[in-house]
Design a protein around this motif. Structure first.
Motif: not given
Ligand code: TEU
Ligand code: CA
Length: 555
Positions: A293-302, A325-333, A413-414
């Motif tokens: 559980w996080t609220d941080e975007k992955m840095p682009l370089k990573k 994304d998929n049914h286990d991931q938040p919405r891509a956009v 993330i939910s």
């Protein structure tokens, strides 16, 4: 590299509960899917991956199966299934089934037999152990959905293993009868005419015999080293391939948590006789202070490092899947792009460009082609997903995390973000149901919906349609060799693809600011394949607008 249909295909994932309801009970169903096949045909996809439609008590929305050869009542009947399969095939669309065989439901007949007594012939179908003592489970492993991975069962005073919920007991793949039953069931579906399998947590099926305590990670011990890529996983997949898969012209994709490029070469190698491709999770891994559980975007370089490593390392040796994304991931956009109204459209198209121009088989998760966004949940009571509900309880109600800190992570993330109904039009409930939807519709459906987008040639929908068509017209998109550029840029994701005498150049701005780029000499004057804004690509110095993306083809 062998050329095959499944390398050239684009796959669309349907989460049936949330796709389309045909009878007003608020739950998506098979007839609903059949009624929307023309929409999918128009989009241009080749294959549907159908999340589970089997009989299930729905502790985990169908990922807990109580009968592999029956259809969930809420979704319809086996006749409805046959009708859907036939209607899909008539349109040239294949159907890949979700195969959930790491575990069954505790309401599956095998498990009811197994728990009934130590001498029952099904006892060894599951993983039973004595507790350390009357109150202590066999070891400290935690389940993915919270709590211990062991459940005490009174009838025989022993514990069974469940890596997911306690209503999802793990099958014992070391038992040859289990493998035979699973292979027979798969054969039954193949003979029915289905076109492949997406294999749920298939990297978890083989466990070590010894089951020591794991390293504490959050609340419980980590079962990883003993259950992920276990000792016999490749042997069992090769056996499955020999006994079932190799006999049919089908495609297979393994959901393989923990997979590395090295392991993918075994699971999905060109000549390893296991699976066709894998889902890897490195780009959606979020190990943080509250577990996943996080609220941080992955840095682009990573993000670029990860994506590029998979592109480069599998080239010519194994095949990968492409997904945001998929049914286990938040919405891509919402997660990788930007869902603020002024940026959503460009960001959704930019992400699509970035992914669909790479090597691998692209997966579009229902609603992604509309640029659907995360849901504005108001309170913990809004969640339906067992993982989200349990996590909130475990972290917040226990006092390990403050609500104010944990809540943004749930919003970000939910899994329920992906599970709100597909937005078909601007009528009540977005045209998903005439009744009360099992999970609320995102209020932005009045703006974001299929009816509006299919009518608008500049929509996210039409952009996806174009990307899918381009893949069919340009073998370089499927088979070209990938090369990353500007690796250190924190704004731009840039790469090339090369096949024979052709070269493709792709640039994506991942920020809400303008970004400048010097086009390599050789691409000046190349044809524009696609772009999400109007810009002049004939010049050397290009200023990309926020979330701009484009691809140029040099012949
Ligand atoms: O998911 C397994 C998995 O590894 C995770 O993505 C998981 O769902 C979760 O988000 C852990 O934090 C598969 C299915 O896709 C998922 O829907 C099921 O709940 C799970 O297996 C159990 O069958
Ligand atoms: Ca229904």
């Amino acid at each position: 590299m062998k050329r095959t249909w499944w390398k050239e295909a684009v796959i669309y994932q349907i989460y049936p509960r949330s796709f389309m309801d045909s009878n007003g009970d608020g739950i998506g169903d098979l007839k609903g899917i059949t009624s929307r096949l023309d929409y999918l045909k128009y989009l241009g996809i080749d294959v549907i991956w159908l999340s589970p439609v089997y009989q299930s008590p729905n502790d985990d929305n169908g990922y807990d199966i109580s009968d592999y050869q029956a259809i969930m009542e809420e979704f319809g009947t086996m006749e409805d299934f046959d009708e859907m399969l036939d209607a899909a095939h008539k349109r040239g669309i294949r159907i890949v089934m979700d195969l959930v065989v790491n575990h069954t439901s505790d309401e599956h007949r095998w498990f009811m037999e197994s728990r009934s007594g130590k001498d029952n012939p099904y006892r060894d179908y599951y993983i039973w152990r004595e507790g350390k003592d009357a109150e202590t489970p066999p070891n400290n492993w935690g389940s993915c959905f919270g709590g211990s991975a062991w459940q005490y069962d009174e009838t025989t005073a022993m514990y069974y293993l469940h890596l997911f919920s306690k209503k999802q007991p793990d099958l014992n793949w070391d038992n040859p009868d289990v493998r035979k039953k699973v292979f027979d069931m798969m054969t039954w579906w193949c003979d029915k005419g289905i076109d492949g399998f997406r294999m749920d947590v298939i990297s978890l099926i083989s466990k070590t015999k010894e089951m020591p305590d794991g390293k504490i990670n959050g609340f419980y011990g980590d079962y990883g080293p003993y259950c992920v890529h276990g000792p016999n996983v490749h042997r069992y997949l090769q056996e499955m391939n020999e006994k079932v898969l190799s006999k049919y012209d089908i495609m297979t994709v393994g959901e393989t948590p923990g997979v590395t490029p090295g392991l993918a070469k075994q699971y999905a190698g060109e000549d390893t006789h296991e699976l066709n491709m894998v889902f890897q999770f490195e780009h959606v891994d979020t190990a943080g202070k509250y577990g996943k559980w996080t609220d941080e975007k992955m840095p682009l370089k990573k993000l670029k490092d990860i994506m590029s490593r998979w592109q480069t390392e599998l080239y010519g040796e194994a095949w990968n899947s492409l997904f945001w994304d998929n049914h286990d991931q938040p919405r891509a956009v919402s997660r990788f792009g930007d869902d603020r109204p002024q940026y959503r459209d460009a960001a959704a198209k930019m992400l699509a460009t970035c992914l669909h121009m790479m090597q691998g088989t692209p997966y579009v998760y229902q609603g992604e082609e509309l640029g659907m966004t995360n849901y504005p949940f108001q309170s913990p009571a809004d969640f339906r997903d067992i993982e989200s509900i349990n996590a909130y309880r475990e972290w917040c109600e226990s006092g390990k995390a403050a609500h104010e800190d944990f809540w943004p992570c749930m919003l970000f993330i939910s899994r329920d973000n992906a599970r709100t109904p597909v937005q078909w039009d601007d009528s009540k409930n977005a045209g998903f149901t005439s009744g009360t939807p099992w999970i609320p519709v995102n209020p932005n459906y009045t703006e974001i919906n299929a009816k509006a987008e299919t009518a608008d040639p500049d929509s996210v929908f039409h952009y996806y349609k174009k990307l899918i068509a381009l893949r069919k017209q340009n073998p370089i998109i499927v088979y070209g060799k990938y090369e990353p550029l500007l690796k250190d840029s924190e704004e731009l994701f840039v790469y090339t693809r090369i096949l024979g005498g052709e070269k493709l150049f792709v640039a994506c701005n991942f920020t809400d600011k303008e970004a400048s780029l010097s086009l390599p000499e050789e691409f000046i004057g190349s044809d524009r394949l696609i772009s999400n804004v109007e810009n002049d690509y004939s010049r050397r110095e290009i200023i990309l607008k926020p979330y701009e993306a484009f691809a140029l083809l040099k012949k």
